[in-house]
Motif scaffolding. Structure first.
Motif, PDB file in Angstrom:
ATOM      1  N   GLY B  27       0.821  -1.199   0.000  1.00 44.40           N
ATOM      2  CA  GLY B  27       0.000   0.000   0.000  1.00 44.40           C
ATOM      3  C   GLY B  27       0.861   1.257   0.000  1.00 44.40           C
ATOM      4  O   GLY B  27       0.676   2.164  -0.805  1.00 44.40           O
ATOM      5  N   GLU B  81       0.356 -15.196   3.257  1.00 45.21           N
ATOM      6  CA  GLU B  81      -1.005 -15.222   2.710  1.00 45.21           C
ATOM      7  C   GLU B  81      -1.410 -16.653   2.360  1.00 45.21           C
ATOM      8  O   GLU B  81      -0.561 -17.524   2.173  1.00 45.21           O
ATOM      9  CB  GLU B  81      -1.085 -14.357   1.450  1.00 45.21           C
ATOM     10  N   THR B 120       4.331  -8.438   5.538  1.00 43.80           N
ATOM     11  CA  THR B 120       2.921  -8.055   5.565  1.00 43.80           C
ATOM     12  C   THR B 120       2.089  -9.305   5.832  1.00 43.80           C
ATOM     13  O   THR B 120       2.317 -10.348   5.219  1.00 43.80           O
ATOM     14  CB  THR B 120       2.509  -7.425   4.225  1.00 43.80           C
ATOM     15  N   ASN B 121       1.147  -9.174   6.757  1.00 45.33           N
ATOM     16  CA  ASN B 121       0.346 -10.333   7.134  1.00 45.33           C
ATOM     17  C   ASN B 121      -1.029 -10.282   6.461  1.00 45.33           C
ATOM     18  O   ASN B 121      -1.856  -9.446   6.773  1.00 45.33           O
ATOM     19  CB  ASN B 121       0.183 -10.394   8.659  1.00 45.33           C
ATOM     20  N   ARG B 122      -1.287 -11.182   5.538  1.00 47.35           N
ATOM     21  CA  ARG B 122      -2.627 -11.299   4.929  1.00 47.35           C
ATOM     22  C   ARG B 122      -3.316 -12.587   5.374  1.00 47.35           C
ATOM     23  O   ARG B 122      -4.190 -13.099   4.683  1.00 47.35           O
ATOM     24  CB  ARG B 122      -2.494 -11.287   3.405  1.00 47.35           C
ATOM     25  N   HIS B 126      -2.614 -13.641  13.561  1.00 51.18           N
ATOM     26  CA  HIS B 126      -1.302 -13.013  13.680  1.00 51.18           C
ATOM     27  C   HIS B 126      -0.213 -14.002  13.269  1.00 51.18           C
ATOM     28  O   HIS B 126      -0.407 -15.212  13.309  1.00 51.18           O
ATOM     29  CB  HIS B 126      -1.088 -12.521  15.110  1.00 51.18           C
ATOM     30  N   GLN B 152      -0.345  -8.544  13.443  1.00 55.38           N
ATOM     31  CA  GLN B 152      -1.786  -8.775  13.302  1.00 55.38           C
ATOM     32  C   GLN B 152      -2.177  -8.757  11.818  1.00 55.38           C
ATOM     33  O   GLN B 152      -1.474  -8.190  10.982  1.00 55.38           O
ATOM     34  CB  GLN B 152      -2.568  -7.711  14.072  1.00 55.38           C
ATOM     35  N   PRO B 153      -3.294  -9.391  11.486  1.00 56.76           N
ATOM     36  CA  PRO B 153      -3.742  -9.383  10.088  1.00 56.76           C
ATOM     37  C   PRO B 153      -3.830  -7.963   9.541  1.00 56.76           C
ATOM     38  O   PRO B 153      -4.304  -7.060  10.228  1.00 56.76           O
ATOM     39  CB  PRO B 153      -5.130 -10.024  10.163  1.00 56.76           C
ATOM     40  N   GLY B 154      -3.319  -7.751   8.336  1.00 57.28           N
ATOM     41  CA  GLY B 154      -3.350  -6.446   7.699  1.00 57.28           C
ATOM     42  C   GLY B 154      -2.166  -5.563   8.054  1.00 57.28           C
ATOM     43  O   GLY B 154      -1.953  -4.531   7.429  1.00 57.28           O
ATOM     44  N   LYS B 155      -1.378  -5.991   9.043  1.00 58.97           N
ATOM     45  CA  LYS B 155      -0.244  -5.149   9.467  1.00 58.97           C
ATOM     46  C   LYS B 155       1.035  -5.572   8.750  1.00 58.97           C
ATOM     47  O   LYS B 155       1.168  -6.704   8.291  1.00 58.97           O
ATOM     48  CB  LYS B 155      -0.018  -5.284  10.979  1.00 58.97           C
ATOM     49  N   THR B 156       1.975  -4.615   8.684  1.00 56.46           N
ATOM     50  CA  THR B 156       3.298  -4.905   8.125  1.00 56.46           C
ATOM     51  C   THR B 156       4.336  -4.623   9.198  1.00 56.46           C
ATOM     52  O   THR B 156       4.288  -3.571   9.844  1.00 56.46           O
ATOM     53  CB  THR B 156       3.573  -4.025   6.893  1.00 56.46           C
TER      54      THR B 156
END
Ligand SMILES: [Cu+2]
Lengths: 463, 470
Positions: B27, B81, B120-122, B126, B152-156
């Motif tokens: 992003g 992912e 990045t976590n997709r 976590h 956490q999910p969505g975090k980098t």
């Protein structure tokens, strides 16, 4: 087709005979009325066997019918014609018919002649005696006999209907039991293959005595299952044989291997309660009895009619539902202008009979509803087995075979699945049997046969 | 933005490598791109485009993660992912991985490089990344709860450290570890020496061993399985889906094997002797090496073996546990060897149409091609030049050929044996020509197939008394 007016017709005929002063002594006359009423309700022709020729013709007809596996219709036909107890019942109509004829006759007049000699006197007396009491009571006796004939006609028709429906049930039970026996044998075959394979494995040193004993124990129990199923199939068949009145070589008839398939759709019936009230013989008998009571009591001057169903019948209306259609039909009987105390007893007797008609009618309505609900529900259950359970079982079998192909499952798993599948098929047979039995129950409750089912959509129960 | 690089075409096993695309999936503009790989074919070695030179490795049925240089720091971007990984043609698995594949891409750096890795976590839960074997600041070790909070999910998250010593490493989550590794989350890491001539070899293959329990007919591993796995994989791939390793005759070859399963794997190479030259602890001194044909790779270990490909041919390379060179099999299927099915088979066939006797002469299904459950590979398969290879799982072939070009990793096809060098059926001139086949002393004939049970019972009372006073 018997309608509510048929008993009027019968009465009218009786009255005509009475006026004519002589009555028929042909037993067929009375029996034909019974047979017609039964035919309308069961679709079966009953016939009176009068001579050896009749009996021989019937045996030839039965032999022809028994050439092929016995269909339900053939079974019912044989039962109605051949069952000795039923034939005996048929003659009741003949007896009642004869009684009517007898009631129209007077005893022969008597002629007397006497001479007394004594003390020089001689008295000579001549007399002609006529059965005066008989003459005076003749209309009453004739009326009573005619009523008995009507009652008997209905009773014989009811006996035919009852026997026919019981035979249908017996046929369904016998065929289902036979089918269940076939599947019990299949389970036993699977168990047999399983234990035979385990025995070979034990011989080869690949399995233990414990493994073999386990497989053999299941095999042994499956064998007991076959014996039980065999006993049940024999009992059910023997019951059917009794209904058919067969013995000797004719008792060796063949049954079809399986029950008829489920119809594509259940029969949609409108106005089942109305049908029940107009068709059921017990309702007709109760009405005839009430009318007869009125006649016996000399009640003639009608003031109004009363709907028998209103007697003690609470008007059950559900929100949004149309009023029960039972009220649309004229199950009405006359109410009389009672007048003096002299007829107090007559009133009581008559009112009692009105109550009895109402009771029979309410019962008939409830049985019709229950029969229809049972019929629809058992259709749904049988269809569920056919369309859901069996296809899933088939899928399990197919998938298990795929796993066997990949050496992911053993032959024992295949065989265990075959055993389980037979269990599901067994339940399917039971469901189908319940459906066909429910159909007979419904037909009994509404007093007529259901319209012929639309052809089955060919989703067979598996072999 | 999409960049394209050309990848080698893995000609073997009918696999065509698709071009991998570099797709911007980050992003923020400051994040390096997170390239993704769409093929399970072996990608060509990724030659360094900047920084210190090194000899790139080849990840069998995998690929290497491109990086960017920023202010003297090598920046990578891993995206954790869900992925769909082809184990072999005909079978796909729903796994978790990195950048489109499981295992994740191989990360290659040079001793002394400063490395920054964005993660990045997709995933729906976590995660974290532990850099297995690296000497780094404790806070970069990637152990959730101990050295960092979970990503956490969505975090980098960003990890940064210096690759202090050359060697062979791995990366994997240290968060909900059992589930995430059972789902295939892992990747390879190579820190090349500063001097590219040090430990230089001609071909350097890398692979991670992982195991899965995927019920026949299903797609997702059963992550609570501890021991009874049914698919044993090299780089989340099983034979016959694994590409061959190719070497030119006389090449010095290194194969680096990391074990992230829950059991050990004795890795065996045919036709050659090798030495264990390195572990995840570093390089083994020359004086401490000894020749081997099999080396055991214990759980969580890395072994780098080296040899000279001096024997032309097609040489098997596999784990020596025979159930690790098979695909899904029925663990509860009883042994049917020697069981005569006569009569019984007919009975079964009546009840189970389509039944066919198998296993009565052994486990080989020969050339039977039976329909199997969906998404299920045959237990033992692979078409070789002489028939069915009857292999699966952790098995592939080392193909040594004369005159291959450097950098040519394409499948050269089956080996053409010189005349008279292939085992053949004896068709000699009568029995006299055969040497005698003496039997072991006291050899007893095998029991007749349908005869008595083998005499393997407890010794009888008579024997007991016979031996009592000896
Ligand atoms: Cu192994």
């Amino acid at each position: 087709m018997a309608s509510p007016i048929s008993w009027h017709a019968t009465l009218a005929v009786s009255l005509g005979l009475l006026l004519a002063g002589c009555a028929s002594v042909t037993p067929e006359r009375a029996f034909e009325a019974s047979a017609a009423a039964a035919q309308a309700r069961t679709g079966v022709d009953a016939r009176l066997l009068r001579s050896d020729a009749d009996r021989q013709a019937l045996q030839a007809e039965i032999d022809t019918l028994l050439q092929a596996p016995l269909t339900q219709d053939a079974a019912v036909r044989i039962a109605a014609l051949n069952h000795p107890g039923l034939q005996a019942t048929y003659w009741e109509a003949g007896i009642a018919q004869a009684d009517v004829a007898q009631a129209a006759r007077l005893r022969n007049p008597g002629f007397g002649f006497s001479r007394m000699d004594g003390g020089g006197n001689r008295e000579t007396e001549r007399s002609v005696s006529i059965d005066l009491a008989g003459l005076l009571t003749m209309p009453l006796r004739q009326r009573m006999a005619a009523r008995r004939l009507d009652e008997t006609t209905l009773r014989v028709a009811a006996a035919i209907e009852h026997h026919v429906n019981a035979t249908r049930r017996a046929w369904i039970e016998a065929v289902a039991a036979r089918q269940a026996l076939t599947y019990a044998r299949q389970v036993a075959d699977a168990a047999d293959a399983s234990s035979a394979l385990m025995a070979r494995m034990t011989q080869a040193g690949n399995a233990s005595a414990l493994d073999l004993a386990r497989e053999s124990a299941f095999h042994a129990e499956a064998g007991a299952g076959v014996l039980r199923a065999d006993r049940e199939a024999n009992a059910a068949r023997e019951h059917l044989t009794r209904q058919l009145g067969l013995w000797g070589k004719q008792a060796l008839y063949k049954l079809p291997e399986r029950l008829p398939d489920l119809p594509a759709a259940p029969a949609e019936l409108a106005g089942i309660e109305r049908t029940a009230l107009s068709q059921r013989l017990d309702v007709q008998a109760a009405r005839a009895a009430a009318s007869g009571t009125a006649a016996d009591l000399g009640l003639t001057r009608t003031t109004r009619f009363v709907n028998v169903l209103d007697l003690g019948y609470a008007d059950k209306r559900e929100t949004g539902e149309p009023k029960s259609d039972g009220y649309e039909i004229g199950l009405e009987l006359p109410l009389f202008d009672w007048g003096g105390a002299r007829v107090a007893r007559a009133e009581a007797v008559y009112m009692q009979s009105l109550g009895q008609v109402a009771a029979v009618a309410v019962n008939a309505r409830s049985e019709a509803r229950a029969g229809y609900l049972g019929y629809r529900a058992s259709y749904d259950v049988a269809r569920h087995y056919r369309d859901q359970v069996i296809p899933l079982r088939k899928q399990i079998a197919d998938e298990t075979l795929l796993r066997y192909n990949g050496m992911l499952a053993s032959p024992f798993e295949l065989l265990a699945d075959a055993r389980e599948q037979a269990g599901a098929v067994h339940a399917t047979i039971e469901a189908l049997k319940d459906f066909w039995l429910a159909q007979v129950d419904l037909e009994t409750a509404i007093g007529m046969r259901l319209p012929a089912p639309s052809p089955t959509d060919k989703k067979d129960t598996p072999q | 933005m999409t960049n394209r690089r050309s990848f080698l075409t893995g000609a073997g096993a009918g696999i065509t490598a698709l071009g991998a695309s570099l797709v911007s999936r980050a992003g923020a503009a400051s994040l390096p791109e997170a390239p993704t790989h769409t093929s399970s074919a072996t990608a060509a070695p990724l030659a360094p485009t900047g920084g210190r030179p090194y000899n790139p490795v080849v990840t069998l049925n995998g690929w290497t993660l491109p990086w960017r240089m920023k202010d003297g720091v090598k920046e990578f971007h891993l995206v954790a992912e869900p992925v769909v990984r082809e184990f072999a043609p005909g079978m796909q698995a729903n796994l978790w991985g990195y950048n489109g594949q499981s295992p994740g891409p191989t990360i290659e750096v040079v001793e002394g490089d400063r490395v920054r890795i964005f993660v990045t976590n997709r995933l729906p839960e976590h995660t974290s990344v532990h850099w297995h074997g690296q000497l780094l600041p404790c806070g970069m070790d990637g152990v959730t709860g101990l050295t960092q909070p979970g990503i956490q999910p969505g975090k980098t998250f960003v990890y940064e450290f210096v690759a202090r010593h050359a060697g062979t490493f791995m990366y994997h989550p240290h968060a909900d570890e059992m589930q995430q590794m059972a789902m295939g989350m892992m990747g390879f890491w190579v820190t090349h020496p500063k001097n590219p001539r040090q430990h230089a070899v001609d071909r350097d293959y890398v692979m991670l061993l992982s195991s899965y329990d995927i019920e026949p007919g299903s797609y997702t591993p059963r992550t609570n399985t501890m021991l009874d796995f049914n698919l044993w994989t090299i780089n989340s791939r099983v034979f016959p889906g694994l590409d061959p390793m190719v070497a030119r005759l006389g090449d010095k070859v290194r194969i680096r094997v990391g074990n992230l399963t829950m059991t050990n794997h004795p890795i065996h190479l045919h036709g050659h002797r090798f030495e264990v030259a390195g572990t995840d602890g570093g390089w083994v001194p020359k004086s401490a090496r000894w020749p081997e044909v099999t080396t055991d790779v214990a759980v969580g270990q890395m072994r780098a073996i080296e040899f000279v490909a001096d024997a032309p041919g097609d040489w098997a390379f596999h784990c020596h546990k025979s159930h690790h060179t098979m695909n899904a099999m029925g663990h509860d299927v009883p042994t049917l060897i020697g069981v005569d099915h006569q009569g019984v088979a007919e009975k079964i066939n009546k009840l189970v149409p389509g039944y066919m006797v198998m296993g009565d002469k052994g486990g080989s299904m020969g050339d039977m091609k039976m329909p199997l459950p969906a998404n299920t590979l045959p237990m033992m398969s692979g078409d070789g030049p002489f028939g069915n290879l009857e292999m699966g799982g952790m098995f592939t072939v080392l193909k040594v050929r004369e005159g291959l070009k450097r950098g040519d990793y394409g499948d050269p096809g089956w080996y053409r044996h010189p005349a008279g060098t292939v085992a053949r059926e004896w068709t000699g001139d009568g029995a006299e020509a055969l040497p005698p086949a003496p039997r072991a002393p006291d050899a007893r004939p095998a029991p007749a197939p349908a005869g008595q049970a083998m005499d393997a019972r407890k010794p009888g009372a008579k024997d007991m008394t016979g031996h009592e006073h000896h």
